[in-house]
Design a protein around this motif. Structure first.
Motif, PDB file in Angstrom:
ATOM      1  N   GLY A  97       0.803  -1.220   0.000  1.00 13.01           N
ATOM      2  CA  GLY A  97       0.000   0.000   0.000  1.00 13.01           C
ATOM      3  C   GLY A  97       0.836   1.270   0.000  1.00 13.01           C
ATOM      4  O   GLY A  97       2.027   1.264   0.325  1.00 13.01           O
ATOM      5  N   ASN A  98       0.193   2.378  -0.347  1.00 13.24           N
ATOM      6  CA  ASN A  98       0.864   3.676  -0.443  1.00 13.24           C
ATOM      7  C   ASN A  98      -0.120   4.755  -0.002  1.00 13.24           C
ATOM      8  O   ASN A  98      -1.259   4.795  -0.464  1.00 13.24           O
ATOM      9  CB  ASN A  98       1.331   3.923  -1.879  1.00 13.24           C
ATOM     10  CG  ASN A  98       2.254   5.115  -2.007  1.00 13.24           C
ATOM     11  OD1 ASN A  98       2.213   6.040  -1.215  1.00 13.24           O
ATOM     12  ND2 ASN A  98       3.096   5.085  -3.027  1.00 13.24           N
ATOM     13  N   SER A  99       0.329   5.627   0.886  1.00 11.88           N
ATOM     14  CA  SER A  99      -0.528   6.702   1.370  1.00 11.88           C
ATOM     15  C   SER A  99       0.350   7.894   1.735  1.00 11.88           C
ATOM     16  O   SER A  99       1.558   7.901   1.459  1.00 11.88           O
ATOM     17  CB  SER A  99      -1.345   6.220   2.579  1.00 11.88           C
ATOM     18  OG  SER A  99      -2.195   7.239   3.061  1.00 11.88           O
ATOM     19  N   GLY A 100      -0.267   8.900   2.327  1.00 10.30           N
ATOM     20  CA  GLY A 100       0.488  10.077   2.710  1.00 10.30           C
ATOM     21  C   GLY A 100      -0.271  10.923   3.701  1.00 10.30           C
ATOM     22  O   GLY A 100      -1.509  10.897   3.761  1.00 10.30           O
ATOM     23  N   GLN A 101       0.463  11.681   4.469  1.00  8.25           N
ATOM     24  CA  GLN A 101      -0.057  12.601   5.478  1.00  8.25           C
ATOM     25  C   GLN A 101       0.268  14.013   4.981  1.00  8.25           C
ATOM     26  O   GLN A 101       1.375  14.514   5.144  1.00  8.25           O
ATOM     27  CB  GLN A 101       0.615  12.289   6.815  1.00  8.25           C
ATOM     28  CG  GLN A 101       0.229  13.195   7.970  1.00  8.25           C
ATOM     29  CD  GLN A 101       1.077  12.897   9.198  1.00  8.25           C
ATOM     30  OE1 GLN A 101       1.898  11.982   9.207  1.00  8.25           O
ATOM     31  NE2 GLN A 101       0.907  13.683  10.242  1.00  8.25           N
ATOM     32  N   TYR A 102      -0.718  14.648   4.349  1.00 10.84           N
ATOM     33  CA  TYR A 102      -0.488  15.959   3.727  1.00 10.84           C
ATOM     34  C   TYR A 102      -0.690  17.090   4.730  1.00 10.84           C
ATOM     35  O   TYR A 102      -1.536  16.999   5.628  1.00 10.84           O
ATOM     36  CB  TYR A 102      -1.456  16.181   2.566  1.00 10.84           C
ATOM     37  CG  TYR A 102      -1.024  15.584   1.249  1.00 10.84           C
ATOM     38  CD1 TYR A 102      -0.561  16.392   0.220  1.00 10.84           C
ATOM     39  CD2 TYR A 102      -1.092  14.210   1.032  1.00 10.84           C
ATOM     40  CE1 TYR A 102      -0.192  15.855  -1.002  1.00 10.84           C
ATOM     41  CE2 TYR A 102      -0.716  13.661  -0.175  1.00 10.84           C
ATOM     42  CZ  TYR A 102      -0.263  14.483  -1.194  1.00 10.84           C
ATOM     43  OH  TYR A 102       0.113  13.936  -2.399  1.00 10.84           O
ATOM     44  N   PHE A 103       0.069  18.164   4.529  1.00  9.86           N
ATOM     45  CA  PHE A 103      -0.122  19.379   5.316  1.00  9.86           C
ATOM     46  C   PHE A 103       0.074  20.590   4.417  1.00  9.86           C
ATOM     47  O   PHE A 103       0.743  20.529   3.404  1.00  9.86           O
ATOM     48  CB  PHE A 103       0.825  19.410   6.523  1.00  9.86           C
ATOM     49  CG  PHE A 103       2.294  19.324   6.209  1.00  9.86           C
ATOM     50  CD1 PHE A 103       3.090  20.463   6.228  1.00  9.86           C
ATOM     51  CD2 PHE A 103       2.893  18.104   5.919  1.00  9.86           C
ATOM     52  CE1 PHE A 103       4.462  20.391   5.957  1.00  9.86           C
ATOM     53  CE2 PHE A 103       4.264  18.022   5.648  1.00  9.86           C
ATOM     54  CZ  PHE A 103       5.043  19.167   5.662  1.00  9.86           C
ATOM     55  N   ARG A 104      -0.592  21.676   4.790  1.00  8.45           N
ATOM     56  CA  ARG A 104      -0.627  22.895   3.980  1.00  8.45           C
ATOM     57  C   ARG A 104      -1.048  22.567   2.538  1.00  8.45           C
ATOM     58  O   ARG A 104      -0.495  23.084   1.567  1.00  8.45           O
ATOM     59  CB  ARG A 104       0.721  23.612   3.997  1.00  8.45           C
ATOM     60  CG  ARG A 104       1.116  24.159   5.362  1.00  8.45           C
ATOM     61  CD  ARG A 104       2.457  24.860   5.332  1.00  8.45           C
ATOM     62  NE  ARG A 104       2.828  25.370   6.651  1.00  8.45           N
ATOM     63  CZ  ARG A 104       4.040  25.820   6.955  1.00  8.45           C
ATOM     64  NH1 ARG A 104       4.998  25.817   6.035  1.00  8.45           N
ATOM     65  NH2 ARG A 104       4.303  26.268   8.167  1.00  8.45           N
ATOM     66  N   ALA A 105      -2.021  21.703   2.423  1.00  5.06           N
ATOM     67  CA  ALA A 105      -2.455  21.226   1.106  1.00  5.06           C
ATOM     68  C   ALA A 105      -3.545  22.115   0.529  1.00  5.06           C
ATOM     69  O   ALA A 105      -4.349  22.706   1.248  1.00  5.06           O
ATOM     70  CB  ALA A 105      -2.968  19.793   1.218  1.00  5.06           C
ATOM     71  N   LYS A 106      -3.580  22.185  -0.792  1.00  8.59           N
ATOM     72  CA  LYS A 106      -4.633  22.899  -1.510  1.00  8.59           C
ATOM     73  C   LYS A 106      -5.783  21.936  -1.776  1.00  8.59           C
ATOM     74  O   LYS A 106      -5.566  20.786  -2.169  1.00  8.59           O
ATOM     75  CB  LYS A 106      -4.098  23.446  -2.832  1.00  8.59           C
ATOM     76  CG  LYS A 106      -5.106  24.232  -3.648  1.00  8.59           C
ATOM     77  CD  LYS A 106      -4.476  24.775  -4.922  1.00  8.59           C
ATOM     78  CE  LYS A 106      -5.497  25.539  -5.774  1.00  8.59           C
ATOM     79  NZ  LYS A 106      -4.885  26.079  -7.015  1.00  8.59           N
TER      80      LYS A 106
END
Length: 231
Positions: A97-106
Motif C-alpha cells: 500500500g501507499n498513502s500520505g499525510q499531507y499538510f498545507r495542502a490545496k
C-alpha cells in the motif's frame, strides 16, 4: 423513614455524579494543557471532506478506525488555514500500500499541491514512511532531495506506527515512532497555509488511521512569510 432514605439515596447519587464530573473536568484540563486537538472523532467523517471530482475511493469508519480504499483520493480537513503546528497520526498501511499525510495542502482533485509526509512500507515506490515527498512543485533544491527521502523500512506492513509532522514557518520536521527522519529549512517555501489531508493512493492500498490530532504553534510573523492567496 422511607422519605428520609430516598433523600439520602438521592444525595449519594448526586455526590457520585459530582465526583464523576470532577474527574472528567480534570481529564479535560489535562488534555487542554497538553494542547492536542483531535481531528477524528472515531465515529464518522465529521470535519473532513473529499473533492467532488475524485470518485471511486471509499473513506469510512469501521470499529473506530478511519479506513481508506479504492481509487486515488484525498480526504481533506474542512478547515483550510492551518499554518504552524505539530500534526500527528497513528496509522497502518497494508502490504504493497501507499498513502500520505499531507499538510498545507490545496483543496483540489487528484494529487494536491502541498507537502506530503509519505506513508509506505512495501510499495514499489522506494520512498518510504518518514520521507518528505520530493514533489517537484515544491521546488526543493537538488542538494536537499537526499535529506528528505527515507529509503529504509521503518515499520512493517499492517503494523501501527506514529508519524508526526512539525511545520514551523519554513522549518519542517518529520518523526516516525519518535525518531527524527527529516529536519530541514525550506529555502523556497511555496505554501504557508492549507488543509490537512490523508491520501488513498491506488486500488491496491488499504490505509487505516486510529488517531489524527494536531497542536497549534504560534503564527509566523508577516514579514517572514508570504501568505497563500488561493487555498
Amino acid at each position: 423513614m422511607i422519605r428520609k432514605l430516598s433523600i439520602a439515596a438521592a444525595m449519594f447519587m448526586a455526590a457520585v455524579g459530582l465526583c464523576a464530573n470532577l474527574d472528567l473536568r480534570a481529564d479535560d484540563k489535562k488534555d487542554d494543557k497538553e494542547g492536542w486537538i483531535q481531528l477524528f472523532n472515531g465515529k464518522d467523517l465529521t470535519g473532513w471532506k473529499t473533492h467532488p471530482d475524485d470518485k471511486g475511493a471509499t473513506w469510512e469508519v469501521k470499529d473506530g478506525i478511519l479506513v481508506g480504499s479504492g481509487k486515488t483520493s484525498h480526504l481533506f480537513s474542512e478547515k483550510g488555514d492551518y499554518e504552524n503546528f505539530i500534526y500527528r497520526v497513528e496509522a497502518k498501511i497494508n502490504d504493497g500500500g501507499n498513502s500520505g499525510q499531507y499538510f498545507r495542502a490545496k483543496y483540489m482533485k487528484s494529487f494536491p499541491e502541498g507537502y506530503e509526509a509519505q506513508i509506505n512500507s512495501t510499495h514499489k515506490d522506494p520512498i518510504k514512511t518518514g520521507s518528505l515527498y520530493p514533489d517537484p512543485r515544491n521546488k526543493f533544491p537538488d542538494e536537499m532531495i537526499a535529506k528528505i527521502k527515507v529509503l529504509e523500512q521503518l515499520h512493517k506492513p499492517d503494523e501501527w506506527f506514529t508519524q508526526e509532522v512539525i511545520a514551523d514557518g519554513s522549518h519542517y520536521v518529520i518523526k516516525v515512532n519518535g525518531k527524527t527522519t527529516v529536519d530541514i529549512v525550506d529555502p523556497h517555501p511555496v505554501r504557508a497555509t492549507g488543509h490537512f489531508a490523508l491520501q488513498q493512493h491506488d486500488p491496491g492500498t488499504v490505509v487505516q488511521f486510529r488517531k489524527i490530532e494536531y497542536k497549534p504553534l504560534p503564527a509566523t510573523k508577516a514579514e517572514e512569510r508570504t501568505k497563500d492567496k488561493d487555498k
